[in-house]
Design an enzyme around this catalytic site. Structure first.
Site, PDB file in Angstrom:
ATOM      1  N   THR A 127       0.798  -1.226   0.000  1.00 28.77           N
ATOM      2  CA  THR A 127       0.000   0.000   0.000  1.00 28.77           C
ATOM      3  C   THR A 127       0.832   1.280   0.000  1.00 28.77           C
ATOM      4  OG1 THR A 127      -0.152  -0.095   2.414  1.00 28.77           O
ATOM      5  CG2 THR A 127      -1.958  -1.096   1.152  1.00 28.77           C
ATOM      6  N   TYR A 184       1.207   1.200  -8.171  1.00 23.90           N
ATOM      7  CA  TYR A 184       0.251   0.702  -7.172  1.00 23.90           C
ATOM      8  C   TYR A 184      -1.113   0.447  -7.803  1.00 23.90           C
ATOM      9  CZ  TYR A 184      -3.110   0.832  -3.322  1.00 23.90           C
ATOM     10  OH  TYR A 184      -4.156   0.556  -2.477  1.00 23.90           O
TER      11      TYR A 184
END
Length: 293
Positions: free
Chosen positions: A66, A130
């Site tokens: 994350t 991401y």
């Protein structure tokens, strides 16, 4: 039902632990750190072993890479954690006719100048590693063809771990002034609200597909910070609006990533709190628990 939660030491995993304390289901919380049953979700055989050993019928996957900026230079590990690992979990659940609940992100969007809330069937246009790897994870889960639900969320915060709300409270108490981006728009999500929604969905029975979940309402990071400081009674820090260009980061953030939540509300009859009400609840808990880091 025996339910396995991955990434149990993260913000959402920790929050789920509190939400299900009195559940009639049996929850097994796993992570790679001490204090939890160890599980390597990048190893399919390791997943199969724990699924068989505990007769797991549902996996809630809260594990992921994350760190958005670090993802830009971290290499293959980001794809492994955000795409290959969810694929492994989907395979393991399909083999036992089980359910997979996977948490995804608004970062699968951002490449186009959206000005209306993003819907579940909208094409993903990630702007960084991401978001791209999280989109790959969604695609791999769907390709397996088992029973799954993917929940996209955004701007997640809560009592556990590092997050925007705790950081802004900390900086607000330490600094006389802050510049906060005003031209990125989204909807904050209180981890406790998301956790409750997940458990409600699991209890009702999963209707497969992709769903969006965030708190109700729309705001910029700047306005969000102003409200955080107001609710935390921080008056000594002047908060000024700045452009995204004034705060360069390795990863490009979505400028507009408001999620349309019509589908999840209609399908599961979920009432979603307004973001300010949830923020107030969170800050009260943080003050009671003295968890501002």
């Amino acid at each position: 039902m025996n339910i396995l939660v991955t990434g149990a030491n993260g913000m959402l995993g920790n929050t789920i632990q509190g939400v299900v304390k009195n559940s009639n289901d049996h929850y097994i919380f796993t992570d790679v750190c001490d204090g939890y049953q160890k599980l390597d979700i990048t190893d399919l055989d390791d997943i199969r072993k724990i699924v068989k050993e505990h007769n797991i019928k549902c996996i809630i996957n809260c594990a992921a890479w994350t760190n958005v900026d670090a993802a830009e230079t971290a290499g293959n590990i980001v794809e492994t954690l955000n795409a290959t690992a969810p694929e492994n979990l989907a395979k393991a659940m399909k083999e036992v006719d089980g359910l997979l609940v996977h948490i995804s992100t608004d970062y699968v969007f951002g490449g186009d100048p959206y000005n209306t809330p993003c819907k579940e069937d909208q094409k993903g246009t990630p702007t960084g590693v991401y978001g791209l790897t999280k989109l790959h994870g969604e695609e791999k889960i769907k390709a397996i063809g088992g029973k799954y639900i993917i929940i996209r969320t955004a701007w997640l915060y809560g009592e556990f771990g590092k997050n925007f709300v705790k950081t802004m409270i900390k900086l607000g108490k330490e600094k006389p002034s802050l510049g906060v981006i005003f031209d990125q728009i989204g909807s904050p999500t209180y981890a406790r609200d998301l956790a409750k929604a997940i458990i409600t969905i699991v209890n009702q029975g999963i209707i497969p597909g992709i769903y969006n979940f965030s708190n109700e309402g729309v705001i910029s990071w700047y306005d969000f910070t102003k409200h955080i400081h107001q609710l935390a009674n921080i008056t000594s820090c002047e908060v000024a609006p700045i452009h995204t260009a004034d705060y360069p980061t390795l990863a490009q953030r979505p400028h507009f990533s408001v999620l349309d939540k019509t589908k999840i509300k209609n399908t599961y009859n979920i009432e979603i709190p307004y973001w300010r009400d949830s923020l107030e609840e969170c800050i009260q808990l943080l003050e009671q628990q003295k968890k501002i880091e």
